[in-house]
Every structure is written in structure tokens, then in C-alpha cells.
Scaffold this active site. Structure first.
Site, short mmCIF file in Angstrom:
data_model
loop_
_atom_site.label_atom_id
_atom_site.label_comp_id
_atom_site.label_asym_id
_atom_site.label_seq_id
_atom_site.Cartn_x
_atom_site.Cartn_y
_atom_site.Cartn_z
N LYS A 27 3.44 6.14 5.09
CA LYS A 27 2.44 5.24 4.51
C LYS A 27 2.87 3.81 4.79
O LYS A 27 3.99 3.41 4.48
CB LYS A 27 2.31 5.47 3.00
CG LYS A 27 1.19 4.64 2.38
CD LYS A 27 -0.17 5.13 2.84
CE LYS A 27 -1.27 4.10 2.59
NZ LYS A 27 -1.25 2.98 3.56
N LYS A 45 0.05 3.69 -2.69
CA LYS A 45 -0.98 4.74 -2.62
C LYS A 45 -0.39 6.15 -2.52
O LYS A 45 -1.09 7.13 -2.74
CB LYS A 45 -1.92 4.46 -1.44
CG LYS A 45 -2.74 3.18 -1.60
CD LYS A 45 -3.72 3.00 -0.46
CE LYS A 45 -4.58 1.75 -0.65
NZ LYS A 45 -3.96 0.53 -0.14
N SER A 84 -6.07 3.69 4.29
CA SER A 84 -5.49 2.87 3.22
C SER A 84 -6.56 2.06 2.49
O SER A 84 -6.38 0.87 2.19
CB SER A 84 -4.41 1.93 3.79
OG SER A 84 -3.59 1.43 2.76
N SER A 95 0.79 -1.24 0.00
CA SER A 95 0.00 0.00 0.00
C SER A 95 0.82 1.28 0.00
O SER A 95 0.25 2.37 -0.09
CB SER A 95 -0.95 0.01 1.20
OG SER A 95 -2.02 -0.88 0.99
#
Length: 417
Positions: free
Chosen positions: A228, A64, A121, A61
Site C-alpha cells: 500500500k 487504508k 486508494s 494512505s
């Protein structure tokens, strides 16, 4: 006897001191579980720590961040993004599956979409962003890879907007490339502001309000200003994080760490160790000042304009230490000497530049001659003494010849009287 005791005491003192120093040095090195990691100073672009930074890995993720960057560059906080039916098919974590049901056709503001994307997320929200920004998921993936190329992410290929990689091995990047993406994310005010939140109240236009929390457990701790998280079975536990302390900003990336469920602490411990190391690390001298870094061979005439030619090796030096962080990266060091006039050489006048390059970090230093024009003159003093004697002899002969000519003229003059 006293001398022997004194010698033994000195010996054991030295052994103890050396051992302690070795242990202390070892303790300064960050011990992490992650299989790939980097620490970069975002102001200077210096890499402070590296571990397999060019090894291709699944970013999960952390992907992202790129999706968020394209959202920030193509939409505003007040723009409405429509939730597509295909988004419901995305796996958890998904806002529509795990927070509150969303009906296809519902809309989210750009602000709420960004919050869900980076804090919670949401995989479905990443898909929604892809279709609303790119028109189709496929076109958005093209945009992601074009942006990666523009950022210098040469070992990156994106296949999904959310990092899900169950059905592909072609979705990959590197720790180094992600440090470049983190730098771009940090430079975007909207993303920087979003990543710093611990939680946010969000909703779709037709749904109730919900609180989403930041999955980055380090946010606000010891200078962590954003990051993140990521996890898939292929990628392992991942975290890209930003830190600020005492006016310095560091990017840290950990890939392939353990997911020690249910506590889920390992990747955060890795990142904390890296950040602490990054802020405390000291540079080591790579090239010491006043040492010879190279030499150039020059030809010159011993007597300007005339006389025999002579070759001389001119040592090239620097007047300041070149210090670098100790990593497994090999510095590229080059020096370039400009046009030199041997008769105006000075040890205090720059004759060119030395350049240090380490993966995007570059710094130049002035270089100097290790010889001055006086050194050249001293090395040829015998030639100059001989040349002076020759000049004196020639001058004496000329004077003598002129004197004889003048005498003859005077004699001639007297004979006419």
C-alpha cells in the site's frame, strides 16, 4: 633485500584485502532516502533491518490497510455499501471526483469497495467504508484504534479512515507498528488477494465500469506480492510492501521518502533495496557455542549429608551459536538456571533456558553446566583421601576393639570350665 620485498608485498596485500572487505560490507547495507524503515521476516518475526522504527510518523494512505482489515472482518465481498454524501467532500484521490461521478445513495459491492480502496486508494471509498462498517466515522475511528491496540501497535493513533492529515497532527504510527499491520493484512485472504492485483474492473450499482490500476509499481516484480502506497505533504512518500522469495515472506515499510515528481521512483527504489537486503542478509554470531554466558554460585557439602560446606562457581554455557541479524536494536538476553543437584551435574544435560528477545521476536536455547560431577570430585580429592584414611583408621579401631572384646570373652569362658 628479498625479505624486505616479501614483507612489503604481504603488508600491501593485507591492506588491500582489508580495504576491499570493508567496502564489500558497506555495500551490503541498504542505502535509502526514507527517514524510517523496517524489514521483518513474517514467519519468525525477526527484524532484519531497522531505521528509526519507533519514531512516530504520518502514514498517509497506508492507513487504508487498517480500513481494509476492518472491512474484511465485518463485511463480505457481496455485501452492498452505500455511498454517503459526506464522502464527496473527501480530497483526491477520490473515486467520485477522479474516476467517475457517484451519486450519494449509490452502492458498491464489498469486493469493488476493497479494490478501489487498496488499488486506486480512493479517499471517498475509505470514508464510505467507515460509515457502513462503524455506523459513523467517529465510531469507525474507535474501531481502528481498538484493532491497532489488539495487534500490538502501541505507538499508533488513527484520526481518519484514509490517512488525510492536513487538519491534524494526531494521526500517526511507526514503521514497526505498520509491520504488524502488514502481517495482519497478509493473514487475511481477501486483502492478500486484492493487493496482488495489477488492476481491477469496478463500478457502482448505477455507474459504468471503470478500470483502476494498482499504485504499487512493484507489484509482481522480484517477489512483490502486495503493498500500500501513501503520500501527503506531512508524510512524504510511503510504502508498505510484502515480498515472497524461496519460501520466505518479508514485510518492508518505508516512511518519509522523497516524492521525486513526476517520475515518482524514490520510495520504490528504497523498498527494492530493503527487500534485496532482507533476503540476502546473513546473521552474525551474538553468543558463540561452548562459551560461558553466565555463572551461578552453589553451596554443597563436600561429603553428602555430612561434612563442611563449600561454595563453587558453576559456569553456564550454550552448545549452539546464537546468531542474530545486525541492526541498531539492542537484544535482551536472559538465562535462568533450574534446580541443580551438584552430584548429578553433567556437561551434556540441560540445566535451564536462555532467552533472546528483540521487539516481538523471542527464541529460547538450552543452557548447560561447564562442570560435571567428576570435576567436583576431582576438586575435592584431598578431602576424600583424608576421609578415606579416617574411615580406614576408624574401621581398624573398631576391628581392634571387637577383637579385644572377643578375647576377653574367650578368657572368661575358659575360667568357668
Amino acid at each position: 633485500m628479498k625479505k624486505r620485498i616479501l614483507s612489503l608485498w604481504v603488508f600491501f596485500t593485507l591492506v588491500f584485502t582489508f580495504s576491499f572487505s570493508t567496502i564489500a560490507i558497506a555495500e551490503t547495507q541498504p542505502e535509502i532516502v526514507g527517514t524510517s524503515a523496517i524489514v521483518m521476516d513474517l514467519e519468525t518475526k525477526e527484524i532484519i533491518y531497522s531505521k528509526n522504527i519507533d519514531e512516530k510518523k504520518q502514514p498517509a494512505s497506508i492507513t487504508k490497510l487498517m480500513t481494509a482489515l476492518l472491512l474484511a472482518e465485518n463485511k463480505s465481498k457481496t455485501d452492498l455499501l452505500t455511498y454517503p454524501a459526506a464522502a464527496l467532500k473527501e480530497e483526491p484521490y477520490s473515486y467520485g471526483l477522479n474516476v467517475h461521478p457517484v451519486t450519494p445513495g449509490d452502492t458498491f459491492t464489498g469486493k469493488d469497495a476493497m479494490d478501489i480502496l487498496l488499488l486506486y486508494s480512493g479517499n471517498d471509498i475509505a470514508y464510505m467504508v467507515a460509515e457502513n462498517v462503524g455506523g459513523t466515522k467517529e465510531k469507525f475511528i474507535t474501531m481502528m484504534n481498538e484493532k491497532a491496540k489488539a495487534l500490538g501497535m502501541t505507538n499508533t493513533n488513527f484520526v481518519t479512515p484514509n490517512g488525510l492529515d492536513d487538519n491534524t497532527d494526531d494521526h500517526y504510527t511507526t514503521a514497526y507498528d505498520l509491520s504488524l499491520l502488514l502481517n495482519a493484512a497478509y493473514g487475511n485472504e481477501w486483502i492478500r488477494e486484492t493487493m496482488s492485483k495489477k488492476e481491477s474492473e469496478v463500478k457502482s450499482t448505477n455507474g459504468p465500469s471503470s478500470i483502476v490500476e494498482n499504485r504499487n509499481k512493484l507489484i509482481g516484480v522480484d517477489g512483490n506480492i502486495g503493498g500500500k502506497t501513501g503520500y501527503t505533504e506531512k508524510s512524504g512518500r510511503c510504502l508498505a510492501a510484502l515480498y515472497q522469495r524461496n519460501g520466505h515472506t518479508l514485510a518492508t515499510v518505508v516512511l518519509g521518502s522523497d516524492y521525486n515528481f513526476p517520475v515518482d521512483t524514490q520510495v520504490f527504489e528504497d523498498t527494492t533495496n530493503l527487500a534485496n537486503y532482507g533476503f540476502n542478509a546473513e546473521k552474525e554470531v551474538f553468543k558463540a557455542k561452548n562459551t560461558e554466558i553466565s555463572e551461578v554460585t552453589m553451596e554443597y557439602k563436600i561429603l553428602p549429608l555430612i561434612g563442611p560446606k563449600k561454595a563453587i562457581k558453576v559456569p553456564v554455557t550454550i552448545h549452539e551459536d546464537i546468531s542474530l541479524y545486525s541492526t541498531d536494536l539492542e537484544p535482551e538476553f536472559n538465562s535462568e538456571v533450574g534446580k541443580i543437584n551438584i552430584w548429578t551435574l553433567s556437561k551434556d544435560k540441560s540445566i535451564g533456558k536462555a532467552t533472546v528477545n528483540i521487539k516481538g521476536y523471542e527464541k529460547q536455547y538450552d543452557i548447560y553446566s561447564g562442570l560435571s560431577n567428576m570435576d567436583i570430585i576431582k576438586s575435592n580429592i584431598l578431602y576424600y583421601v583424608l576421609a578415606l584414611l579416617v574411615l580406614i583408621i576408624i574401621a581398624s579401631l573398631v576391628i581392634l576393639i571387637i577383637s579385644k572384646i572377643n578375647k576377653k570373652r574367650r578368657k572368661k569362658k575358659k575360667s568357668y570350665i
